[in-house]
Design a protein around this motif. Structure first.
Motif, PDB file in Angstrom:
ATOM      1  N   LYS A  94       0.842  -1.205   0.000  1.00 31.51           N
ATOM      2  CA  LYS A  94       0.000   0.000   0.000  1.00 31.51           C
ATOM      3  C   LYS A  94       0.873   1.250   0.000  1.00 31.51           C
ATOM      4  CE  LYS A  94      -3.139   2.539   3.009  1.00 31.51           C
ATOM      5  NZ  LYS A  94      -3.712   2.600   4.343  1.00 31.51           N
ATOM      6  N   MET A  95       1.906   1.266   0.833  1.00 33.88           N
ATOM      7  CA  MET A  95       2.767   2.446   0.916  1.00 33.88           C
ATOM      8  C   MET A  95       3.570   2.627  -0.369  1.00 33.88           C
ATOM      9  SD  MET A  95       1.614   3.544   3.664  1.00 33.88           S
ATOM     10  CE  MET A  95       2.448   5.100   3.408  1.00 33.88           C
ATOM     11  N   LEU A  96       4.066   1.541  -0.916  1.00 37.31           N
ATOM     12  CA  LEU A  96       4.843   1.635  -2.150  1.00 37.31           C
ATOM     13  C   LEU A  96       3.971   2.104  -3.305  1.00 37.31           C
ATOM     14  CD1 LEU A  96       7.661   1.282  -3.332  1.00 37.31           C
ATOM     15  CD2 LEU A  96       7.093  -1.111  -3.791  1.00 37.31           C
ATOM     16  N   ASP A  97       2.737   1.609  -3.372  1.00 36.00           N
ATOM     17  CA  ASP A  97       1.808   2.051  -4.410  1.00 36.00           C
ATOM     18  C   ASP A  97       1.501   3.537  -4.259  1.00 36.00           C
ATOM     19  OD1 ASP A  97      -0.062   1.586  -6.635  1.00 36.00           O
ATOM     20  OD2 ASP A  97      -1.584   2.050  -5.122  1.00 36.00           O
ATOM     21  N   ARG A  98       1.228   3.956  -3.032  1.00 34.35           N
ATOM     22  CA  ARG A  98       0.979   5.377  -2.785  1.00 34.35           C
ATOM     23  C   ARG A  98       2.176   6.216  -3.211  1.00 34.35           C
ATOM     24  NH1 ARG A  98      -2.262   7.708   2.001  1.00 34.35           N
ATOM     25  NH2 ARG A  98      -4.192   6.571   1.827  1.00 34.35           N
ATOM     26  N   ASP A 120       8.895  14.583  -1.840  1.00 35.84           N
ATOM     27  CA  ASP A 120       7.598  15.068  -1.374  1.00 35.84           C
ATOM     28  C   ASP A 120       6.575  13.937  -1.271  1.00 35.84           C
ATOM     29  OD1 ASP A 120       8.632  17.597  -1.157  1.00 35.84           O
ATOM     30  OD2 ASP A 120       7.677  18.370  -2.973  1.00 35.84           O
ATOM     31  N   ALA A 121       6.600  13.018  -2.217  1.00 37.74           N
ATOM     32  CA  ALA A 121       5.677  11.876  -2.171  1.00 37.74           C
ATOM     33  C   ALA A 121       5.902  11.072  -0.901  1.00 37.74           C
ATOM     34  CB  ALA A 121       5.854  10.995  -3.407  1.00 37.74           C
ATOM     35  N   CYS A 122       7.170  10.902  -0.535  1.00 38.10           N
ATOM     36  CA  CYS A 122       7.504  10.151   0.680  1.00 38.10           C
ATOM     37  C   CYS A 122       6.915  10.831   1.925  1.00 38.10           C
ATOM     38  CB  CYS A 122       9.021  10.019   0.806  1.00 38.10           C
ATOM     39  SG  CYS A 122       9.521   8.843   2.067  1.00 38.10           S
ATOM     40  N   LYS A 123       6.899  12.148   1.910  1.00 35.46           N
ATOM     41  CA  LYS A 123       6.363  12.886   3.055  1.00 35.46           C
ATOM     42  C   LYS A 123       4.840  12.798   3.124  1.00 35.46           C
ATOM     43  CE  LYS A 123      10.083  16.249   2.805  1.00 35.46           C
ATOM     44  NZ  LYS A 123      10.416  17.612   2.351  1.00 35.46           N
ATOM     45  N   ILE A 124       4.188  12.945   1.982  1.00 35.15           N
ATOM     46  CA  ILE A 124       2.718  13.035   2.026  1.00 35.15           C
ATOM     47  C   ILE A 124       2.021  11.690   1.984  1.00 35.15           C
ATOM     48  CG2 ILE A 124       2.651  15.371   1.101  1.00 35.15           C
ATOM     49  CD1 ILE A 124       1.880  14.277  -1.594  1.00 35.15           C
ATOM     50  N   GLU A 125       2.726  10.626   1.554  1.00 35.59           N
ATOM     51  CA  GLU A 125       2.064   9.324   1.433  1.00 35.59           C
ATOM     52  C   GLU A 125       1.495   8.833   2.758  1.00 35.59           C
ATOM     53  OE1 GLU A 125       5.184   6.934  -0.177  1.00 35.59           O
ATOM     54  OE2 GLU A 125       6.072   6.526   1.750  1.00 35.59           O
ATOM     55  N   HIS A 126       2.076   9.263   3.856  1.00 34.35           N
ATOM     56  CA  HIS A 126       1.651   8.814   5.183  1.00 34.35           C
ATOM     57  C   HIS A 126       0.517   9.663   5.761  1.00 34.35           C
ATOM     58  CE1 HIS A 126       5.252   6.327   5.425  1.00 34.35           C
ATOM     59  NE2 HIS A 126       5.922   7.365   4.964  1.00 34.35           N
ATOM     60  N   ASP A 127       0.478  10.919   5.334  1.00 34.94           N
ATOM     61  CA  ASP A 127      -0.376  11.876   6.021  1.00 34.94           C
ATOM     62  C   ASP A 127      -1.736  12.121   5.389  1.00 34.94           C
ATOM     63  OD1 ASP A 127       1.504  12.268   8.048  1.00 34.94           O
ATOM     64  OD2 ASP A 127       2.551  13.793   6.880  1.00 34.94           O
ATOM     65  N   SER A 182      -5.414  11.295   3.814  1.00 39.30           N
ATOM     66  CA  SER A 182      -6.453  10.294   4.053  1.00 39.30           C
ATOM     67  C   SER A 182      -6.625   9.424   2.810  1.00 39.30           C
ATOM     68  CB  SER A 182      -7.779  10.992   4.356  1.00 39.30           C
ATOM     69  OG  SER A 182      -8.242  11.672   3.198  1.00 39.30           O
ATOM     70  N   GLN A 183      -7.273   8.305   2.990  1.00 39.14           N
ATOM     71  CA  GLN A 183      -7.593   7.437   1.847  1.00 39.14           C
ATOM     72  C   GLN A 183      -8.487   8.182   0.875  1.00 39.14           C
ATOM     73  OE1 GLN A 183      -6.145   4.577   1.169  1.00 39.14           O
ATOM     74  NE2 GLN A 183      -7.328   4.235  -0.698  1.00 39.14           N
ATOM     75  N   GLU A 184      -9.406   8.981   1.406  1.00 38.31           N
ATOM     76  CA  GLU A 184     -10.317   9.758   0.562  1.00 38.31           C
ATOM     77  C   GLU A 184      -9.542  10.725  -0.338  1.00 38.31           C
ATOM     78  OE1 GLU A 184     -14.055  12.892   1.011  1.00 38.31           O
ATOM     79  OE2 GLU A 184     -13.088  12.120   2.810  1.00 38.31           O
ATOM     80  N   GLU A 216      -7.550   8.763  -2.989  1.00 42.93           N
ATOM     81  CA  GLU A 216      -8.426   8.301  -4.068  1.00 42.93           C
ATOM     82  C   GLU A 216      -8.829   9.449  -4.987  1.00 42.93           C
ATOM     83  OE1 GLU A 216     -11.548   6.111  -2.084  1.00 42.93           O
ATOM     84  OE2 GLU A 216     -10.157   4.514  -1.511  1.00 42.93           O
ATOM     85  N   ALA A 217      -9.046  10.636  -4.424  1.00 39.84           N
ATOM     86  CA  ALA A 217      -9.392  11.801  -5.241  1.00 39.84           C
ATOM     87  C   ALA A 217      -8.218  12.196  -6.135  1.00 39.84           C
ATOM     88  CB  ALA A 217      -9.800  12.976  -4.345  1.00 39.84           C
ATOM     89  N   ILE A 218      -6.996  12.116  -5.612  1.00 36.34           N
ATOM     90  CA  ILE A 218      -5.808  12.402  -6.421  1.00 36.34           C
ATOM     91  C   ILE A 218      -5.707  11.389  -7.560  1.00 36.34           C
ATOM     92  CG2 ILE A 218      -3.270  12.342  -6.417  1.00 36.34           C
ATOM     93  CD1 ILE A 218      -3.419  13.627  -3.584  1.00 36.34           C
ATOM     94  N   CYS A 219      -5.925  10.112  -7.236  1.00 35.06           N
ATOM     95  CA  CYS A 219      -5.875   9.063  -8.264  1.00 35.06           C
ATOM     96  C   CYS A 219      -6.927   9.307  -9.337  1.00 35.06           C
ATOM     97  CB  CYS A 219      -6.081   7.683  -7.641  1.00 35.06           C
ATOM     98  SG  CYS A 219      -4.698   7.128  -6.632  1.00 35.06           S
ATOM     99  N   ALA A 220      -8.140   9.646  -8.933  1.00 33.64           N
ATOM    100  CA  ALA A 220      -9.229   9.901  -9.884  1.00 33.64           C
ATOM    101  C   ALA A 220      -8.888  11.103 -10.763  1.00 33.64           C
ATOM    102  CB  ALA A 220     -10.542  10.126  -9.139  1.00 33.64           C
ATOM    103  N   HIS A 221      -8.359  12.150 -10.163  1.00 36.49           N
ATOM    104  CA  HIS A 221      -7.977  13.343 -10.917  1.00 36.49           C
ATOM    105  C   HIS A 221      -6.867  13.013 -11.916  1.00 36.49           C
ATOM    106  CE1 HIS A 221      -7.305  17.614 -11.686  1.00 36.49           C
ATOM    107  NE2 HIS A 221      -6.015  17.321 -11.646  1.00 36.49           N
TER     108      HIS A 221
END
Length: 126
Positions: free
Chosen positions: A73-77, A98-105, A107-109, A112-117
């Motif tokens: 999950k973390m690697l995918d994020r 930056d991805a390493c910093k924000i991947e933890h913080d 929410s799933q919501e 998912e919105a970033i992925c959809a965008h």
């Protein structure tokens, strides 16, 4: 049970080591994360106690199913967020950090919105 950010980083690093080398050793984790061997020893002990990893007599580490689930999950994020940031024009090194910093913080919501965008705008998520 909530897992600590550092534990997520360790599990993610372990999966990266497994994918790169086919095995996981504490020394490789220390080098990859830029931490001391005693820090790795402490954290791997906690990860073993919580059932996320096992360690054999030679010190080789194996992710358990629950450890693999978190690591994947973390690697995918991480990959998805890095690609998304690069698609915004961020250079790859900065995007990776930056991805390493924000991947933890986030929410799933939000994730998912970033992925959809990203999908909607052609950035993709994998």
């Amino acid at each position: 049970m909530k897992i600590l950010r550092a534990s997520e980083d360790y599990l993610e690093a372990m999966l990266i080591m497994k994918n790169r080398r086919g095995y996981i050793r504490s020394i490789d984790i220390a080098e990859y994360l830029g931490v001391t061997k005693p820090s790795v020893t402490y954290t791997t002990k906690r990860l073993r106690e919580n059932g996320y990893i096992t360690m054999d007599i030679d010190g080789l580490i194996t992710l358990t199913d629950s450890g693999m689930e978190i690591a994947s999950k973390m690697l995918d994020r991480h990959h998805t967020l890095t690609k998304f940031l690069v698609s915004l024009g961020i250079d790859e090194i900065t995007a990776e950090k930056d991805a390493c910093k924000i991947e933890h913080d986030i929410s799933q919501e939000t994730y998912e919105a970033i992925c959809a965008h990203a999908m909607k705008h052609g950035a993709g998520n994998n």
